[in-house]
Design a protein around this motif. Structure first.
Motif, short mmCIF file in Angstrom:
data_model
loop_
_atom_site.label_atom_id
_atom_site.label_comp_id
_atom_site.label_asym_id
_atom_site.label_seq_id
_atom_site.Cartn_x
_atom_site.Cartn_y
_atom_site.Cartn_z
N VAL A 188 1.20 4.11 -3.06
CA VAL A 188 0.98 5.54 -2.79
C VAL A 188 2.23 6.35 -3.14
CG1 VAL A 188 0.59 7.24 -0.97
CG2 VAL A 188 -0.78 5.15 -1.04
N ALA B 191 2.64 9.19 -6.10
CA ALA B 191 3.07 10.55 -5.71
C ALA B 191 4.28 10.99 -6.53
CB ALA B 191 3.37 10.59 -4.22
N ALA C 168 0.84 -1.21 0.00
CA ALA C 168 0.00 0.00 0.00
C ALA C 168 0.87 1.25 0.00
CB ALA C 168 -0.92 -0.01 1.22
N GLU C 169 1.88 1.26 0.86
CA GLU C 169 2.78 2.40 0.91
C GLU C 169 3.55 2.54 -0.41
OE1 GLU C 169 5.26 1.92 4.26
OE2 GLU C 169 3.62 2.01 5.73
#
Length: 291
Positions: free
Chosen positions: A51, A55, A47-48
């Motif tokens: 993201v 970004a 998940a990180e």
């Protein structure tokens, strides 16, 4: 330019994709670092990772849009100002990529701007050293030409010349006639001196001549010859009499040229007080500072 050519293998037909690739690679360094840390520690979180990837991609896209926005005005300006040159450059520049290449346009625009700036500087420099009315050197240009000479050539004779009764020319014939007389007189001086001599308008109706490597007798004879021609073939007349000139002459044997100019100016003053239409030598030559 070397970096530009070295990266041409990355999307060689599109500069924008190349910029995106470079921005993407540089902005994703933190992401690569995170992946390495996750693999090493076993604490990898998908998940990180997703993201952080999104970004960094958004950051790369924003950087690319910003670069494109900054360069677009230059692109448009180059097309508007020099459309013919741009078309010719596209045909004749094999080392730079195709028409849409912004860097090529930027390089061409900077080169044109540099050329135009140098042309303007040269024109301003010429204007600062040239008398607009007569076309010969002004006071600054006269002194500048002397300053460019080697020290061993900075000797000869300095003459300061003043047109006699010039105020009467302006009062009786008008300022336009006075300007024509000044221009004709400057042409007369230039045509009656040697190539190595320097002629300049000192200011108003005053002129200066540097007779390079000449002794006083040679310079005095040259001035006398010009004066005689002024009487026989005048450049102007007042009350039926030819316009004449007075001159002060000083031998210059080196040292500051301003000393010789001051002494020649003093000699001119005595020539004026003695009746005009004459050549007066300085009481003594300008002393040499070089032995």
């Amino acid at each position: 330019m070397q970096f530009y050519l070295a990266t041409s293998f990355i999307f060689p037909r599109s500069l924008r994709f190349r910029l995106f690739a470079l921005c993407f690679a540089t902005t994703h360094l933190p992401l690569l670092g995170y992946i390495g840390w996750g693999v090493a520690t076993g604490r990898f979180a998908w998940a990180e990772f997703i993201v952080l990837t999104l970004a960094t991609m958004a950051g790369a896209a924003g950087a690319l849009l910003g670069i494109g926005a900054l360069l677009n005005p230059i692109h448009a300006l180059a097309d508007a100002l020099h459309p013919a040159e741009e078309k010719e450059r596209k045909r004749a520049s094999p080392t730079l990529p195709e028409a849409s290449d912004i860097i090529a346009r930027l390089f061409s625009g900077v080169r044109r701007a540099a050329t135009a700036t140098q042309t303007q500087i040269d024109a301003l420099n010429a204007a600062a050293h040239e008398d607009a009315l007569t076309g010969i050197a002004n006071r600054r240009g006269f002194l500048a030409q002397i300053d460019t000479l080697p020290v061993t050539r900075r000797r000869g004779c300095i003459a300061i010349i003043d047109i006699d009764h010039f105020k009467q020319v302006n009062d009786q014939l008008g300022h336009e006639a006075g300007d024509r007389l000044l221009a004709d007189f400057a042409a007369r001086l230039s045509s009656q001196t040697r190539r190595i001599d320097i002629v300049g308008r000192w200011g108003g109706e005053e002129f200066a001549i540097f007779y390079q490597d000449a002794i006083e007798d040679e310079a005095s004879w040259s001035l006398a010859r010009i004066a005689e021609r002024m009487r026989q073939e005048p450049v102007g007349a007042v009350h039926g009499q030819p316009v004449t000139f007075s001159a002060g002459l000083c031998a210059w044997r080196g040292g500051p040229v301003t000393d010789a100019i001051d002494m020649a100016d003093d000699a001119l003053y005595h020539a004026k007080r003695s009746g005009r239409d004459r050549i007066q030598r300085a009481a003594r030559p300008s002393a040499s500072a070089y032995g």
